[in-house]
Design a protein around this motif. Structure first.
Motif, mmCIF file in Angstrom:
data_model
loop_
_atom_site.group_PDB
_atom_site.id
_atom_site.type_symbol
_atom_site.label_atom_id
_atom_site.label_comp_id
_atom_site.label_asym_id
_atom_site.label_seq_id
_atom_site.Cartn_x
_atom_site.Cartn_y
_atom_site.Cartn_z
ATOM 1 N N LEU A 184 27.160 12.000 -3.184
ATOM 2 C CA LEU A 184 27.426 13.251 -3.899
ATOM 3 C C LEU A 184 28.825 13.737 -3.519
ATOM 4 N N ILE A 185 29.690 13.877 -4.525
ATOM 5 C CA ILE A 185 31.074 14.302 -4.280
ATOM 6 C C ILE A 185 31.284 15.642 -4.993
ATOM 7 N N TYR A 186 31.699 16.648 -4.233
ATOM 8 C CA TYR A 186 31.887 17.977 -4.830
ATOM 9 C C TYR A 186 33.359 18.227 -5.127
ATOM 10 N N GLU A 187 33.665 18.697 -6.343
ATOM 11 C CA GLU A 187 35.059 18.953 -6.747
ATOM 12 C C GLU A 187 35.166 20.290 -7.464
ATOM 13 N N TYR A 188 36.361 20.934 -7.316
ATOM 14 C CA TYR A 188 36.614 22.136 -8.126
ATOM 15 C C TYR A 188 36.775 21.707 -9.580
ATOM 16 N N ASN A 189 36.243 22.518 -10.482
ATOM 17 C CA ASN A 189 36.345 22.175 -11.893
ATOM 18 C C ASN A 189 36.219 23.455 -12.716
ATOM 19 N N TYR A 190 37.131 23.616 -13.668
ATOM 20 C CA TYR A 190 37.119 24.845 -14.463
ATOM 21 C C TYR A 190 36.373 24.712 -15.781
ATOM 22 N N ASP A 191 35.934 23.476 -16.108
ATOM 23 C CA ASP A 191 35.225 23.281 -17.373
ATOM 24 C C ASP A 191 33.711 23.259 -17.183
ATOM 25 N N LYS A 192 33.279 22.929 -15.965
ATOM 26 C CA LYS A 192 31.840 22.854 -15.691
ATOM 27 C C LYS A 192 31.460 23.915 -14.657
ATOM 28 N N ILE A 218 28.354 10.368 -7.610
ATOM 29 C CA ILE A 218 28.056 11.462 -8.539
ATOM 30 C C ILE A 218 29.040 12.589 -8.230
ATOM 31 N N VAL A 219 29.871 12.965 -9.218
ATOM 32 C CA VAL A 219 30.820 14.047 -8.986
ATOM 33 C C VAL A 219 30.222 15.351 -9.528
ATOM 34 N N ILE A 220 30.147 16.329 -8.637
ATOM 35 C CA ILE A 220 29.483 17.595 -8.974
ATOM 36 C C ILE A 220 30.512 18.729 -8.941
ATOM 37 N N SER A 221 30.439 19.604 -9.926
ATOM 38 C CA SER A 221 31.393 20.727 -9.996
ATOM 39 C C SER A 221 31.085 21.788 -8.947
ATOM 40 N N LYS A 222 32.172 22.266 -8.308
ATOM 41 C CA LYS A 222 32.043 23.433 -7.427
ATOM 42 C C LYS A 222 32.462 24.688 -8.181
ATOM 43 N N GLY A 223 32.755 24.513 -9.511
ATOM 44 C CA GLY A 223 33.286 25.632 -10.289
ATOM 45 C C GLY A 223 34.751 25.838 -9.960
ATOM 46 N N GLY A 224 35.311 26.987 -10.300
ATOM 47 C CA GLY A 224 36.716 27.282 -10.003
ATOM 48 C C GLY A 224 36.916 27.518 -8.510
ATOM 49 N N ILE A 225 38.181 27.529 -8.085
ATOM 50 C CA ILE A 225 38.483 27.723 -6.664
ATOM 51 C C ILE A 225 38.054 29.135 -6.236
ATOM 52 N N GLU A 226 37.373 29.227 -5.078
ATOM 53 C CA GLU A 226 36.899 30.522 -4.598
ATOM 54 C C GLU A 226 38.076 31.434 -4.251
ATOM 55 N N LYS A 227 37.845 32.718 -4.444
ATOM 56 C CA LYS A 227 38.861 33.730 -4.173
ATOM 57 C C LYS A 227 39.398 33.636 -2.732
ATOM 58 N N GLU A 228 38.493 33.343 -1.807
ATOM 59 C CA GLU A 228 38.908 33.269 -0.391
ATOM 60 C C GLU A 228 39.906 32.124 -0.192
ATOM 61 N N ILE A 229 39.650 31.015 -0.890
ATOM 62 C CA ILE A 229 40.553 29.856 -0.749
ATOM 63 C C ILE A 229 41.904 30.184 -1.393
ATOM 64 N N LEU A 230 41.858 30.825 -2.583
ATOM 65 C CA LEU A 230 43.108 31.199 -3.263
ATOM 66 C C LEU A 230 43.940 32.108 -2.356
ATOM 67 N N THR A 231 43.250 33.032 -1.705
ATOM 68 C CA THR A 231 43.940 33.969 -0.805
ATOM 69 C C THR A 231 44.483 33.229 0.408
ATOM 70 N N GLU A 232 43.649 32.365 0.973
ATOM 71 C CA GLU A 232 44.051 31.623 2.175
ATOM 72 C C GLU A 232 45.282 30.755 1.890
ATOM 73 N N LYS A 233 45.282 30.095 0.719
ATOM 74 C CA LYS A 233 46.411 29.213 0.370
ATOM 75 C C LYS A 233 47.568 29.994 -0.247
ATOM 76 N N ASN A 234 47.339 31.284 -0.495
ATOM 77 C CA ASN A 234 48.345 32.139 -1.115
ATOM 78 C C ASN A 234 48.819 31.588 -2.467
ATOM 79 N N VAL A 235 47.880 31.080 -3.257
ATOM 80 C CA VAL A 235 48.219 30.493 -4.559
ATOM 81 C C VAL A 235 48.985 31.518 -5.399
ATOM 82 N N ASN A 236 50.115 31.067 -5.953
ATOM 83 C CA ASN A 236 50.999 31.991 -6.659
ATOM 84 C C ASN A 236 51.774 31.243 -7.741
ATOM 85 N N GLU A 237 51.166 31.123 -8.918
ATOM 86 C CA GLU A 237 51.819 30.361 -9.975
ATOM 87 C C GLU A 237 52.755 31.229 -10.818
ATOM 88 N N MET A 238 53.020 32.435 -10.308
ATOM 89 C CA MET A 238 54.068 33.248 -10.908
ATOM 90 C C MET A 238 55.281 33.222 -9.966
#
Ligand SMILES: [Zn+2]
Length: 420
Positions: free
Chosen positions: A66-74, A98-118
Protein backbone atom coordinates in the motif's frame (compact mmCIF):
# COMPACT_ATOMS: atom_id res chain seq x y z
CA UNK A 1 -22.57 -73.15 0.42
CA UNK A 2 -21.97 -72.41 -3.26
CA UNK A 3 -24.68 -69.74 -3.23
CA UNK A 4 -23.19 -68.11 -0.12
CA UNK A 5 -19.74 -67.95 -1.68
CA UNK A 6 -21.18 -66.32 -4.80
CA UNK A 7 -22.95 -63.66 -2.68
CA UNK A 8 -19.73 -62.73 -0.93
CA UNK A 9 -17.89 -62.53 -4.29
CA UNK A 10 -20.60 -60.24 -5.72
CA UNK A 11 -20.46 -58.08 -2.65
CA UNK A 12 -16.66 -57.66 -2.97
CA UNK A 13 -16.95 -56.79 -6.67
CA UNK A 14 -19.70 -54.28 -5.88
CA UNK A 15 -17.55 -52.69 -3.17
CA UNK A 16 -14.54 -52.47 -5.46
CA UNK A 17 -16.65 -50.80 -8.16
CA UNK A 18 -18.12 -48.39 -5.59
CA UNK A 19 -14.68 -47.43 -4.33
CA UNK A 20 -13.46 -46.91 -7.89
CA UNK A 21 -16.46 -44.73 -8.78
CA UNK A 22 -16.07 -42.68 -5.58
CA UNK A 23 -12.38 -42.20 -6.29
CA UNK A 24 -13.13 -41.04 -9.83
CA UNK A 25 -15.78 -38.58 -8.68
CA UNK A 26 -13.51 -37.13 -5.96
CA UNK A 27 -10.59 -36.71 -8.37
CA UNK A 28 -12.82 -35.05 -10.94
CA UNK A 29 -14.27 -32.55 -8.44
CA UNK A 30 -10.82 -31.84 -7.03
CA UNK A 31 -9.42 -31.20 -10.49
CA UNK A 32 -12.28 -28.90 -11.36
CA UNK A 33 -11.75 -26.75 -8.27
CA UNK A 34 -7.99 -26.42 -8.74
CA UNK A 35 -8.53 -25.50 -12.36
CA UNK A 36 -10.97 -22.80 -11.36
CA UNK A 37 -8.60 -21.47 -8.72
CA UNK A 38 -5.69 -21.46 -11.13
CA UNK A 39 -7.66 -19.46 -13.67
CA UNK A 40 -8.98 -16.91 -11.21
CA UNK A 41 -8.41 -13.40 -12.61
CA UNK A 42 -7.49 -10.17 -10.83
CA UNK A 43 -10.42 -7.82 -10.33
CA UNK A 44 -10.40 -4.02 -10.71
CA UNK A 45 -9.13 -2.92 -7.30
CA UNK A 46 -9.47 0.81 -7.92
CA UNK A 47 -13.21 0.74 -7.18
CA UNK A 48 -12.73 -0.98 -3.82
CA UNK A 49 -11.92 0.44 -0.40
CA UNK A 50 -8.58 -0.24 1.27
CA UNK A 51 -10.23 -2.74 3.66
CA UNK A 52 -11.91 -4.56 0.81
CA UNK A 53 -8.56 -4.81 -0.98
CA UNK A 54 -6.86 -6.19 2.14
CA UNK A 55 -9.65 -8.74 2.47
CA UNK A 56 -9.43 -9.74 -1.21
CA UNK A 57 -5.64 -10.05 -0.95
CA UNK A 58 -5.74 -12.34 2.09
CA UNK A 59 -8.45 -14.57 0.58
CA UNK A 60 -6.44 -14.96 -2.63
CA UNK A 61 -3.04 -15.07 -0.91
CA UNK A 62 -1.78 -12.00 -2.79
CA UNK A 63 1.11 -9.80 -1.65
CA UNK A 64 0.13 -6.16 -1.74
CA UNK A 65 2.10 -2.95 -1.08
CA UNK A 66 0.00 0.00 0.00
CA UNK A 67 1.57 3.28 -1.16
CA UNK A 68 0.05 6.56 0.01
CA UNK A 69 0.38 9.70 -2.17
CA UNK A 70 -0.97 13.25 -2.17
CA UNK A 71 -3.53 13.65 -4.92
CA UNK A 72 -5.88 16.48 -5.80
CA UNK A 73 -8.19 14.51 -8.10
CA UNK A 74 -9.06 11.66 -5.73
CA UNK A 75 -10.47 11.90 -2.20
CA UNK A 76 -8.46 10.72 0.79
CA UNK A 77 -8.60 6.89 0.80
CA UNK A 78 -9.61 6.49 -2.85
CA UNK A 79 -7.46 4.16 -4.93
CA UNK A 80 -5.37 5.89 -7.60
CA UNK A 81 -3.89 2.87 -9.35
CA UNK A 82 -2.91 -0.79 -9.19
CA UNK A 83 0.43 -1.93 -10.63
CA UNK A 84 -1.01 -5.14 -12.13
CA UNK A 85 -3.77 -4.95 -14.73
CA UNK A 86 -7.32 -6.11 -14.05
CA UNK A 87 -7.86 -9.51 -15.69
CA UNK A 88 -4.34 -10.83 -15.06
CA UNK A 89 -4.35 -14.46 -13.89
CA UNK A 90 -3.75 -14.59 -10.13
CA UNK A 91 -1.23 -17.39 -10.49
CA UNK A 92 1.04 -15.01 -12.47
CA UNK A 93 1.06 -12.29 -9.82
CA UNK A 94 3.92 -12.00 -7.36
CA UNK A 95 3.09 -8.62 -5.87
CA UNK A 96 0.76 -5.67 -6.47
CA UNK A 97 1.47 -2.01 -5.66
CA UNK A 98 -1.71 -0.18 -4.71
CA UNK A 99 -1.44 3.62 -4.78
CA UNK A 100 -3.90 5.28 -2.42
CA UNK A 101 -4.78 8.98 -2.31
CA UNK A 102 -3.99 10.99 0.80
CA UNK A 103 -6.02 13.84 -0.73
CA UNK A 104 -4.45 17.31 -0.98
CA UNK A 105 -1.44 18.33 1.11
CA UNK A 106 -2.41 18.98 4.75
CA UNK A 107 -2.39 22.56 5.98
CA UNK A 108 0.24 21.70 8.61
CA UNK A 109 2.61 20.40 5.93
CA UNK A 110 2.01 23.46 3.72
CA UNK A 111 2.81 25.66 6.71
CA UNK A 112 5.83 23.60 7.72
CA UNK A 113 7.28 23.73 4.19
CA UNK A 114 6.22 27.36 3.82
CA UNK A 115 4.73 26.60 0.39
CA UNK A 116 4.46 29.87 -1.51
CA UNK A 117 3.64 29.74 -5.20
CA UNK A 118 3.14 33.48 -5.29
CA UNK A 119 6.82 33.85 -4.37
CA UNK A 120 9.63 35.19 -6.56
CA UNK A 121 11.82 33.28 -9.02
CA UNK A 122 15.44 34.14 -9.89
CA UNK A 123 16.27 34.20 -13.60
CA UNK A 124 20.06 34.24 -13.51
CA UNK A 125 21.92 36.12 -16.26
CA UNK A 126 25.34 34.80 -17.21
CA UNK A 127 27.65 35.67 -20.09
CA UNK A 128 31.14 34.19 -20.51
CA UNK A 129 32.57 31.42 -18.33
CA UNK A 130 36.38 31.62 -18.32
CA UNK A 131 38.62 28.78 -17.34
CA UNK A 132 40.93 30.69 -15.00
CA UNK A 133 41.35 30.39 -11.24
CA UNK A 134 39.27 32.93 -9.33
CA UNK A 135 42.43 33.95 -7.46
CA UNK A 136 44.03 34.85 -10.81
CA UNK A 137 41.47 37.53 -11.74
CA UNK A 138 41.87 41.14 -10.64
CA UNK A 139 38.32 41.21 -9.33
CA UNK A 140 36.32 39.88 -6.43
CA UNK A 141 34.76 36.41 -5.99
CA UNK A 142 35.36 34.92 -9.44
CA UNK A 143 34.37 37.92 -11.55
CA UNK A 144 36.49 38.16 -14.69
CA UNK A 145 35.64 41.79 -15.49
CA UNK A 146 34.89 44.83 -13.35
CA UNK A 147 31.11 44.49 -13.64
CA UNK A 148 31.08 40.74 -13.19
CA UNK A 149 29.42 39.90 -16.49
CA UNK A 150 31.94 37.10 -16.93
CA UNK A 151 32.64 34.45 -14.28
CA UNK A 152 35.44 31.95 -13.83
CA UNK A 153 34.68 28.24 -14.24
CA UNK A 154 35.55 27.84 -10.60
CA UNK A 155 33.06 30.51 -9.52
CA UNK A 156 30.36 29.07 -11.79
CA UNK A 157 30.80 25.64 -10.17
CA UNK A 158 30.51 27.36 -6.79
CA UNK A 159 27.30 29.14 -7.89
CA UNK A 160 25.73 25.85 -8.98
CA UNK A 161 26.64 24.14 -5.69
CA UNK A 162 25.18 27.07 -3.80
CA UNK A 163 21.84 27.10 -5.66
CA UNK A 164 21.51 23.35 -5.20
CA UNK A 165 22.29 23.36 -1.49
CA UNK A 166 19.83 26.22 -0.92
CA UNK A 167 17.03 24.04 -2.31
CA UNK A 168 16.77 25.51 -5.80
CA UNK A 169 16.03 23.22 -8.74
CA UNK A 170 16.35 24.29 -12.37
CA UNK A 171 13.38 24.76 -14.68
CA UNK A 172 13.34 25.77 -18.33
CA UNK A 173 12.78 29.46 -19.03
CA UNK A 174 9.95 28.47 -21.36
CA UNK A 175 8.24 26.56 -18.53
CA UNK A 176 8.54 29.57 -16.24
CA UNK A 177 6.98 31.76 -18.93
CA UNK A 178 4.19 29.22 -19.42
CA UNK A 179 3.64 28.70 -15.68
CA UNK A 180 4.57 25.00 -15.80
CA UNK A 181 6.61 24.66 -12.69
CA UNK A 182 7.64 21.10 -11.94
CA UNK A 183 9.69 21.18 -8.75
CA UNK A 184 9.25 18.84 -5.75
CA UNK A 185 7.35 19.88 -2.62
CA UNK A 186 9.34 22.37 -0.57
CA UNK A 187 11.85 23.25 -3.32
CA UNK A 188 12.22 26.45 -5.35
CA UNK A 189 12.66 26.99 -9.09
CA UNK A 190 15.65 28.76 -10.63
CA UNK A 191 16.23 29.67 -14.29
CA UNK A 192 19.68 29.97 -15.92
CA UNK A 193 20.32 32.10 -19.01
CA UNK A 194 23.49 32.88 -20.99
CA UNK A 195 23.76 35.83 -23.38
CA UNK A 196 26.03 36.59 -26.34
CA UNK A 197 26.93 33.04 -27.48
CA UNK A 198 30.51 33.28 -26.21
CA UNK A 199 32.50 30.27 -27.39
CA UNK A 200 33.24 29.44 -23.75
CA UNK A 201 29.52 28.76 -23.23
CA UNK A 202 30.01 25.48 -25.06
CA UNK A 203 33.58 25.14 -26.28
CA UNK A 204 34.03 22.32 -28.77
CA UNK A 205 37.51 20.83 -28.86
CA UNK A 206 36.89 18.38 -31.73
CA UNK A 207 34.74 15.48 -32.89
CA UNK A 208 34.81 11.90 -31.63
CA UNK A 209 35.00 8.86 -33.94
CA UNK A 210 31.19 9.00 -34.37
CA UNK A 211 31.26 12.64 -35.41
CA UNK A 212 29.81 13.88 -32.10
CA UNK A 213 31.12 17.10 -30.59
CA UNK A 214 33.61 16.90 -27.72
CA UNK A 215 32.78 19.61 -25.16
CA UNK A 216 35.43 21.31 -23.05
CA UNK A 217 34.57 20.23 -19.46
CA UNK A 218 35.43 23.71 -18.16
CA UNK A 219 33.11 25.59 -20.52
CA UNK A 220 29.62 26.45 -19.18
CA UNK A 221 27.91 23.42 -20.74
CA UNK A 222 30.81 21.15 -19.73
CA UNK A 223 30.24 22.23 -16.13
CA UNK A 224 26.45 21.94 -16.42
CA UNK A 225 26.86 18.38 -17.72
CA UNK A 226 29.12 17.61 -14.77
CA UNK A 227 26.31 18.74 -12.42
CA UNK A 228 23.73 16.80 -14.41
CA UNK A 229 25.63 13.64 -13.47
CA UNK A 230 26.45 14.74 -9.95
CA UNK A 231 22.89 15.77 -9.01
CA UNK A 232 20.32 14.07 -11.26
CA UNK A 233 17.50 15.78 -9.32
CA UNK A 234 18.92 19.23 -10.15
CA UNK A 235 17.09 19.09 -13.54
CA UNK A 236 20.05 20.79 -15.23
CA UNK A 237 18.99 23.08 -18.09
CA UNK A 238 19.69 26.60 -19.39
CA UNK A 239 18.67 28.91 -22.23
CA UNK A 240 21.37 30.37 -24.50
CA UNK A 241 20.70 33.66 -26.29
CA UNK A 242 22.74 33.95 -29.45
CA UNK A 243 23.60 36.61 -32.01
CA UNK A 244 24.05 36.02 -35.73
CA UNK A 245 27.48 34.54 -35.04
CA UNK A 246 25.83 31.78 -32.97
CA UNK A 247 28.51 30.25 -30.70
CA UNK A 248 31.40 31.74 -32.68
CA UNK A 249 32.69 28.34 -33.77
CA UNK A 250 31.77 28.28 -37.45
CA UNK A 251 32.93 24.73 -37.98
CA UNK A 252 30.77 23.33 -35.18
CA UNK A 253 27.93 25.82 -34.66
CA UNK A 254 25.20 23.74 -36.31
CA UNK A 255 26.22 20.63 -34.43
CA UNK A 256 26.39 22.61 -31.18
CA UNK A 257 22.88 24.01 -31.57
CA UNK A 258 21.42 20.60 -32.42
CA UNK A 259 23.29 19.02 -29.51
CA UNK A 260 21.89 21.62 -27.08
CA UNK A 261 18.32 20.94 -28.16
CA UNK A 262 18.84 17.17 -27.97
CA UNK A 263 20.26 17.44 -24.47
CA UNK A 264 17.62 19.49 -22.70
CA UNK A 265 18.87 23.04 -23.29
CA UNK A 266 17.19 25.89 -25.17
CA UNK A 267 18.37 28.51 -27.64
CA UNK A 268 16.82 31.95 -28.08
CA UNK A 269 17.33 35.27 -29.85
CA UNK A 270 19.80 38.03 -28.87
CA UNK A 271 19.58 39.94 -32.21
CA UNK A 272 21.92 39.73 -35.20
CA UNK A 273 24.71 42.05 -33.99
CA UNK A 274 23.88 42.66 -30.33
CA UNK A 275 21.88 45.69 -31.45
CA UNK A 276 20.64 48.38 -29.10
CA UNK A 277 16.94 48.15 -29.93
CA UNK A 278 16.21 51.58 -28.48
CA UNK A 279 18.33 53.15 -31.23
CA UNK A 280 17.37 51.12 -34.32
CA UNK A 281 14.78 52.12 -36.91
CA UNK A 282 11.66 49.99 -36.96
CA UNK A 283 12.92 48.32 -40.17
CA UNK A 284 16.31 47.58 -38.66
CA UNK A 285 14.68 46.32 -35.45
CA UNK A 286 12.73 43.77 -37.45
CA UNK A 287 15.65 42.72 -39.65
CA UNK A 288 18.09 42.08 -36.76
CA UNK A 289 15.49 39.99 -34.95
CA UNK A 290 14.16 38.14 -37.99
CA UNK A 291 17.63 37.08 -39.15
CA UNK A 292 18.41 35.21 -35.91
CA UNK A 293 15.01 33.47 -35.84
CA UNK A 294 15.49 32.53 -39.48
CA UNK A 295 18.96 31.10 -38.79
CA UNK A 296 17.67 29.02 -35.88
CA UNK A 297 14.67 27.90 -37.92
CA UNK A 298 16.99 26.57 -40.61
CA UNK A 299 19.10 24.57 -38.11
CA UNK A 300 16.47 23.40 -35.59
CA UNK A 301 13.06 24.01 -37.21
CA UNK A 302 10.43 24.79 -34.57
CA UNK A 303 12.69 23.75 -31.71
CA UNK A 304 14.17 27.06 -30.55
CA UNK A 305 12.37 29.32 -28.08
CA UNK A 306 10.63 32.45 -29.37
CA UNK A 307 12.16 34.45 -26.57
CA UNK A 308 14.43 37.49 -26.88
CA UNK A 309 17.02 38.62 -24.39
CA UNK A 310 17.18 42.37 -25.07
CA UNK A 311 20.80 43.43 -25.70
CA UNK A 312 21.85 46.01 -23.05
CA UNK A 313 18.34 45.52 -21.64
CA UNK A 314 17.06 48.10 -24.13
CA UNK A 315 14.59 49.62 -24.75
CA UNK A 316 14.04 50.19 -21.06
CA UNK A 317 10.38 51.03 -21.55
CA UNK A 318 7.63 48.98 -23.15
CA UNK A 319 6.11 52.15 -24.53
CA UNK A 320 9.09 52.57 -26.90
CA UNK A 321 8.06 52.56 -30.59
CA UNK A 322 10.20 49.49 -31.28
CA UNK A 323 8.59 47.33 -28.63
CA UNK A 324 5.74 46.13 -30.80
CA UNK A 325 8.26 45.20 -33.50
CA UNK A 326 10.26 43.20 -31.00
CA UNK A 327 7.15 41.17 -30.33
CA UNK A 328 6.00 40.79 -33.91
CA UNK A 329 7.42 41.70 -37.28
CA UNK A 330 8.46 40.87 -40.82
CA UNK A 331 11.72 41.33 -42.64
CA UNK A 332 12.55 40.27 -46.20
CA UNK A 333 9.33 38.27 -46.30
CA UNK A 334 10.15 36.39 -43.07
CA UNK A 335 7.59 36.90 -40.28
CA UNK A 336 8.16 36.18 -36.60
CA UNK A 337 6.38 36.35 -33.28
CA UNK A 338 8.22 36.75 -30.00
CA UNK A 339 6.60 34.99 -27.07
CA UNK A 340 8.59 36.57 -24.24
CA UNK A 341 11.36 39.13 -23.66
CA UNK A 342 14.04 39.39 -21.01
CA UNK A 343 15.52 42.50 -19.51
CA UNK A 344 18.86 43.05 -17.85
CA UNK A 345 17.35 43.21 -14.41
CA UNK A 346 18.64 43.23 -10.90
CA UNK A 347 16.23 41.18 -8.85
CA UNK A 348 14.08 38.05 -8.99
CA UNK A 349 10.85 38.23 -10.99
CA UNK A 350 7.34 37.56 -9.68
CA UNK A 351 5.53 34.24 -9.87
CA UNK A 352 4.00 33.34 -13.25
CA UNK A 353 0.66 33.16 -11.40
CA UNK A 354 0.94 36.77 -10.25
CA UNK A 355 -1.41 39.17 -12.07
CA UNK A 356 1.57 41.53 -12.51
CA UNK A 357 3.70 38.94 -14.34
CA UNK A 358 4.49 40.25 -17.80
CA UNK A 359 6.18 37.71 -20.04
CA UNK A 360 7.35 40.40 -22.44
CA UNK A 361 9.32 42.21 -19.74
CA UNK A 362 10.99 39.73 -17.41
CA UNK A 363 13.63 40.88 -14.95
CA UNK A 364 16.85 38.93 -14.49
CA UNK A 365 19.54 38.82 -11.80
CA UNK A 366 23.12 39.45 -12.80
CA UNK A 367 25.09 36.40 -11.65
CA UNK A 368 28.13 38.07 -10.16
CA UNK A 369 29.88 38.74 -6.91
CA UNK A 370 30.02 42.12 -5.23
CA UNK A 371 30.70 41.22 -1.61
CA UNK A 372 26.99 40.91 -0.87
CA UNK A 373 26.13 44.36 -2.23
CA UNK A 374 24.18 45.81 -5.17
CA UNK A 375 22.10 42.82 -6.13
CA UNK A 376 24.94 40.34 -6.48
CA UNK A 377 24.23 36.62 -6.04
CA UNK A 378 24.65 36.73 -2.28
CA UNK A 379 22.29 39.66 -1.76
CA UNK A 380 19.69 38.36 -4.23
CA UNK A 381 19.45 34.99 -2.47
CA UNK A 382 19.48 36.58 0.94
CA UNK A 383 16.48 38.70 -0.03
CA UNK A 384 14.80 35.65 -1.53
CA UNK A 385 14.80 33.83 1.81
CA UNK A 386 11.59 35.64 2.77
CA UNK A 387 10.03 35.93 -0.67
CA UNK A 388 11.03 32.85 -2.66
CA UNK A 389 8.63 30.69 -4.60
CA UNK A 390 8.28 27.38 -2.76
CA UNK A 391 6.59 24.59 -4.66
CA UNK A 392 3.68 22.35 -3.60
CA UNK A 393 5.15 19.67 -5.88
CA UNK A 394 2.18 19.72 -8.27
CA UNK A 395 2.51 21.23 -11.73
CA UNK A 396 -1.22 21.72 -12.10
CA UNK A 397 -1.95 23.01 -8.62
CA UNK A 398 -1.17 26.55 -7.49
CA UNK A 399 -0.88 26.81 -3.70
CA UNK A 400 -0.79 30.31 -2.29
CA UNK A 401 -1.16 31.94 1.10
CA UNK A 402 -4.47 33.47 2.07
CA UNK A 403 -2.93 36.97 2.20
CA UNK A 404 -1.70 36.67 -1.44
CA UNK A 405 -5.12 35.87 -2.91
CA UNK A 406 -5.47 39.40 -4.31
CA UNK A 407 -2.25 38.93 -6.35
CA UNK A 408 -3.55 35.91 -8.26
CA UNK A 409 -3.99 36.23 -12.02
CA UNK A 410 -7.65 35.40 -12.46
CA UNK A 411 -7.16 34.30 -16.06
CA UNK A 412 -5.46 31.10 -14.91
CA UNK A 413 -8.08 28.47 -15.59
CA UNK A 414 -5.99 25.36 -16.27
CA UNK A 415 -4.74 25.00 -12.68
CA UNK A 416 -6.37 24.09 -9.40
CA UNK A 417 -5.98 26.97 -6.95
CA UNK A 418 -5.42 26.10 -3.29
CA UNK A 419 -5.17 28.76 -0.59
CA UNK A 420 -4.14 28.26 3.02
ZN1 LIG B 1 24.31 40.61 -24.59
Amino acid sequence: MKKGKLKIKNCIIFLIILILVLYLVITLVKNLTTKEEKDKLLVNLTTLTVDEIKDYASKNKLNINLIYEYNYDKENGEIISQSVKEGTSLKNIKEIDIVISKGGIEKEILTEKNVNEMGKIPVMMYHGIHNVASSDTEYTGGNVDKDGYNRTSEAFRGDLEKYYSMGYRMIRLQDYVDGNIDVPLGYSPIVLTFDDGASNNIKVTGLDSNGNIIIDPNSAVGILEEFKKKYPDYNVTATFFVNGTLFNQKEYDEKIIKWLIDNGYDVGNHTESHNDLSATTTEKTQSVIASVYQKLESIIPGKYVNIIALPFGKPTSRTHTNYNYILEGTSNGYSYKTHAALRVGWEPEVSPYNKNFNITYIKRCRAYDNNGKEFDIESVFKNLEKTRFISDGFKDVVTIKEQDKNLLNENITNKKIVTY
